[in-house]
Design a protein around this motif. Sequence first.
Motif, PDB file in Angstrom:
ATOM      1  N   MET A 125     -25.020  13.970   1.453  1.00  0.00           N
ATOM      2  CA  MET A 125     -26.310  13.757   0.499  1.00  0.00           C
ATOM      3  C   MET A 125     -26.127  14.225  -0.966  1.00  0.00           C
ATOM      4  O   MET A 125     -26.660  13.731  -1.908  1.00  0.00           O
ATOM      5  CB  MET A 125     -27.643  14.053   0.953  1.00  0.00           C
ATOM      6  N   ILE A 126     -25.664  15.393  -0.922  1.00  0.00           N
ATOM      7  CA  ILE A 126     -25.422  16.052  -2.359  1.00  0.00           C
ATOM      8  C   ILE A 126     -24.543  15.179  -3.132  1.00  0.00           C
ATOM      9  O   ILE A 126     -24.615  15.016  -4.172  1.00  0.00           O
ATOM     10  CB  ILE A 126     -24.977  17.548  -1.953  1.00  0.00           C
ATOM     11  N   THR A 127     -23.284  14.663  -2.362  1.00  0.00           N
ATOM     12  CA  THR A 127     -22.342  13.957  -3.155  1.00  0.00           C
ATOM     13  C   THR A 127     -22.973  12.420  -3.375  1.00  0.00           C
ATOM     14  O   THR A 127     -22.119  11.561  -4.018  1.00  0.00           O
ATOM     15  CB  THR A 127     -21.346  13.801  -2.414  1.00  0.00           C
ATOM     16  N   GLY A 128     -23.928  11.993  -3.024  1.00  0.00           N
ATOM     17  CA  GLY A 128     -24.589  10.547  -3.069  1.00  0.00           C
ATOM     18  C   GLY A 128     -24.143   9.767  -2.264  1.00  0.00           C
ATOM     19  O   GLY A 128     -24.300   8.424  -2.365  1.00  0.00           O
ATOM     20  N   GLN A 129     -23.273  10.133  -1.112  1.00  0.00           N
ATOM     21  CA  GLN A 129     -22.714   9.087  -0.071  1.00  0.00           C
ATOM     22  C   GLN A 129     -23.906   8.634   0.801  1.00  0.00           C
ATOM     23  O   GLN A 129     -23.742   7.639   1.483  1.00  0.00           O
ATOM     24  CB  GLN A 129     -21.621   9.819   0.684  1.00  0.00           C
TER      25      GLN A 129
END
Length: 540
Positions: free
Chosen positions: A46-50
């Motif tokens: 979620m932090i990396t936008g995946q």
Amino acid sequence: MIRLESISKQNGHQILFIEASAALQKGEKVGLVGPNGAGKTTLFRMITGQEDPDEGQVAVDRGVTIGYFSQDVGEMAGRSAVSEVMDGTGPVSTVAAELKALEAAMADPDRADEMDEIIQRYGEVQGRFEELGGYALEGQAREVLAGLSFSQEMMDGDVGALSGGWKMRVALARILLMRPDAMLLDEPSNHLDLESLIWLEQFLRGYEGALMITSHDREFMNRIVSKVVEIDGGSLTTFSGDYEFYQQQTALNAKQQQAQFERQQAMLAKEIKFIERFKARASHAAQVQSRVKKLEKIDRVEPPRRRQTVVFDFLPAPRSGEDVVSLKSVHKGYGIRPIYEGLDFMIRRRERWCVMGINGAGKSTLLKLVAGATEPDTGTVTVGGSVKMGYFAQHAMDLLDGEATVFEALEGWFPQAGQGSLRALAGCFGFSGDDIEKRCRVLSGGEKARLVMARMLYDPPNFLVLDEPTNHLDMATKEMLITALSQYEGTMLFVSHDRHFLAALSNRVLELTPEGVHQYGGGYTEYVARTGHEAPGLRS
């Protein structure tokens, strides 16, 4: 820098986060902890936008660069390890690849008629490479790979020829060389030998960016993090302190919550008893009503959430003779490379030898010689009287029947055992609920390792030979194993890169070095105090 604001997330029927919040500030080193399946990898994604949260938001400050290392390293082939590592640093890797291609072209006699153009282009590309700091970067890439135990040959060879574990190290080196503003490292300590682990520890302590890390290595976590974020029951709880502080604090919080719960339960029991006793009496009607209303308004204290930890009482091992194994004048080599030349080594009853040495020193070879999995070229390996050996090696996992379920495998090995006993054994090694119905062919490497370990310890031998037994175990299973083995009365010979495991269980150290084989009385802790280093490859 990075903020998780009231995030909620559900995977299928499993609720991972309910309005959970946490933050990663500039320069912080945070340990992310929680039971397997709690959502640690999902949080990173979620932090990396995946992945996106179902509700709430993940806010990353503008311009912040993030490097994410996960266990899924993808395909790697056709380039050297150095080129693969430099690839994460942007345009310089493209220029480096062209430079290498031009160098090959200059050495190719079939392209002699193009040589002027090739040399001219080489000059241009070399200038661009210098401009981008390429030579310094290549030096740094080699330094990082050397820290992760790569030889020069491996650095320059095709990365496609490396095993999965070494490819993981290449992927990790790529993130470390990037030096992003924030690093998210998911289990970076897996697949690392002790020397690489200690080098990584030092690298991360000197890294000035923000770090969020998961690891099953307690010592590693404890030395790096100064803050812990725990995922438990859908919420994120932050603790300011190292991993040891987090453990003490959670134990204290659970104790206080339990005491509060018990006090409230006693008070409720007293009130309910009064209501039951006087509810039929008109003279006490007002008091009864008042107490009923009071009970309805009380905020109930929940008992502390207990992690399911199963403690299994292993059977005592039968007694062996005093001399367990004797190696005399053992020579062993592979091809032209000698590993042992005239090794003499004796293991006696109740000794617990840990074997230390850099990659390629012959640790696994020694265990194979002792276990009879390989023969010495010359010399003798003699196993003593009444010795019942149990040998744990990574290849043992390939021998499981893929079609059998976990429970069927255990039943097949121990047909006389009761179902309750086998379920307790399975639970002890992390197979609870429906997990015991999984077929062996779908088990992960870690699950297979746990199943093989369970088989070996249920009917314990009096001599355990263990090659990296903790490789795939989470902290809770590792703790259970250490507790069980610390009460084990047999003899042990083992290799491990887990310092907590080494310190807790060894009482002898065999150190393999290029200068020779050294034996130390006393365990790993005494070895470190005596030699001044935590692993043979770290001599100053």
